[in-house]
Enzyme design. Structure first.
Site, mmCIF file in Angstrom:
data_model
loop_
_atom_site.group_PDB
_atom_site.id
_atom_site.type_symbol
_atom_site.label_atom_id
_atom_site.label_comp_id
_atom_site.label_asym_id
_atom_site.label_seq_id
_atom_site.Cartn_x
_atom_site.Cartn_y
_atom_site.Cartn_z
ATOM 1 N N ASN A 147 0.876 -1.177 0.000
ATOM 2 C CA ASN A 147 0.000 0.000 0.000
ATOM 3 C C ASN A 147 0.911 1.223 0.000
ATOM 4 O OD1 ASN A 147 -1.804 2.052 0.456
ATOM 5 N ND2 ASN A 147 -2.209 1.502 2.598
ATOM 6 N N TRP A 148 0.980 1.858 -1.159
ATOM 7 C CA TRP A 148 1.904 3.001 -1.284
ATOM 8 C C TRP A 148 1.377 4.257 -0.589
ATOM 9 C CZ3 TRP A 148 3.685 2.758 -7.177
ATOM 10 C CH2 TRP A 148 4.465 1.601 -7.354
ATOM 11 N N LYS A 149 0.106 4.231 -0.198
ATOM 12 C CA LYS A 149 -0.535 5.421 0.408
ATOM 13 C C LYS A 149 -0.304 6.630 -0.501
ATOM 14 C CE LYS A 149 0.294 3.416 4.920
ATOM 15 N NZ LYS A 149 0.005 3.546 6.320
ATOM 16 N N HIS A 208 -9.672 0.987 4.792
ATOM 17 C CA HIS A 208 -8.387 1.172 5.465
ATOM 18 C C HIS A 208 -8.612 2.106 6.658
ATOM 19 C CE1 HIS A 208 -4.268 2.423 6.278
ATOM 20 N NE2 HIS A 208 -3.886 1.340 5.639
ATOM 21 N N GLY A 217 2.694 -1.196 4.292
ATOM 22 C CA GLY A 217 2.748 0.223 3.972
ATOM 23 C C GLY A 217 4.184 0.678 3.786
ATOM 24 N N GLY A 218 4.771 1.211 4.842
ATOM 25 C CA GLY A 218 6.105 1.802 4.771
ATOM 26 C C GLY A 218 7.141 0.949 4.052
ATOM 27 N N GLY A 226 2.100 2.008 10.758
ATOM 28 C CA GLY A 226 3.031 3.117 10.643
ATOM 29 C C GLY A 226 3.714 3.495 11.951
HETATM 30 C C1 PEP Z 1 -0.940 -0.005 5.917
HETATM 31 O O1 PEP Z 1 -0.969 1.164 5.574
HETATM 32 O O2 PEP Z 1 -1.836 -0.760 5.545
HETATM 33 C C2 PEP Z 1 0.176 -0.488 6.744
HETATM 34 C C3 PEP Z 1 0.136 -1.697 7.220
HETATM 35 O O3 PEP Z 1 1.190 0.409 6.976
HETATM 36 P P1 PEP Z 1 2.613 0.080 7.692
HETATM 37 O O4 PEP Z 1 3.131 -1.186 7.085
HETATM 38 O O5 PEP Z 1 3.455 1.277 7.366
HETATM 39 O O6 PEP Z 1 2.331 -0.064 9.146
#
Ligand code: PEP
Length: 246
Positions: free
Chosen positions: A8-10, A93, A229-230, A170
């Site tokens: 998930n690049w957000k 989300h 995400g990250g 995050g």
């Molecule tokens: C997400 O945004 O779905 C997520 C899991 O982010 P992260 O891996 O950065 O916690």
């Protein structure tokens, strides 16, 4: 079942950064034992559709409108996503639930719109820190999933489910493999009660999954992949997670 790793690049990326990231990921693709998808901001779907042509990676979006079409300024419909080769879309989300006040009912309708367009919704559920500390984790995730089951009936076996504890997203804090597995087991049982095909539903874990903790999470019985995400923004970290999924 084959595991599924979704990035998930957000709200990150640029034309140049996306091309560089995809190129770096592709170099390793012949060795993958799992399915891989990336969920990009909607303005980049066209670029990603071309970049991923002939690739083992599939394309995802980060949100979809609960409406079919019409006077909904700023919204993107499921049919539009489909035209750009989108295979998955995140719905519910926690950042959408929190910053855009998306209710369980709205999330359920979004999942329905995606399914009707032939796109697999990745339905995200998860408790906040306050809810976990109050012992409400199971009640919260069951309520969130129940809305999606209620609206989608037997089609529930066509979704992907993602358990993402809000306090782990995050933050660098991850649920322990045992904590995550416990919730996944509850969600699996709820799916089984709703559909005889529940065993084919991927239940992903998300929340600070990284190269160091992925293997211990992915080995759990009901963890069928990850939503990242990250770590999905760095090719080496994302590739390490993919390598841990077999
Ligand atoms: C997400 O945004 O779905 C997520 C899991 O982010 P992260 O891996 O950065 O916690």
């Amino acid at each position: 079942m084959k595991k599924l790793i979704v990035g998930n690049w957000k709200m990150n990326g640029s034309l140049d950064a996306n091309a560089a990231l995809v190129t770096a990921l592709q170099q390793d693709a012949s060795a993958w034992h799992c399915d891989v998808a990336v969920c990009a901001p909607s303005v980049y779907l066209s670029q990603l559709k071309s970049l991923l042509q002939g690739s083992r990676m599939t394309l995802g979006a980060q949100d979809v409108s609960a409406q079919e079409s019409g006077a909904y300024t700023g919204e993107v419909s499921a049919a539009m996503l489909k035209e750009f080769g989108v295979r998955y879309v995140l719905v519910g989300h926690s950042e959408r639930r929190q910053y855009h006040q998306e209710s369980d009912a709205t999330v359920a309708v979004k999942a329905q719109r995606a399914l009707a367009a032939g796109i697999t919704p990745i339905v995200c559920v998860g408790e906040t820190l306050a809810q976990r500390e109050a012992g409400q984790t199971e009640e919260v995730v069951k309520r969130q999933l129940a809305a999606v089951v209620h609206t989608n009936g037997h089609c529930i076996s066509e979704i992907v489910l993602a358990y993402e504890p809000v306090w782990a997203i995050g933050t660098g804090k991850t649920a322990t493999p045992e904590e995550a597995q416990q919730v996944h087991q509850v969600l699996r049982a709820q799916l089984q009660a709703a559909s005889q095909h529940a065993d084919r539903v991927h239940i992903l874990y998300g929340g600070s999954m990284n190269a160091g903790n992925a293997a211990s999470l992915l080995v759990q019985a009901d963890i069928d992949g990850g939503l990242i995400g990250g770590a999905a923004l760095q090719a080496s970290a994302f590739l390490s997670i993919i390598a841990a999924a077999h």
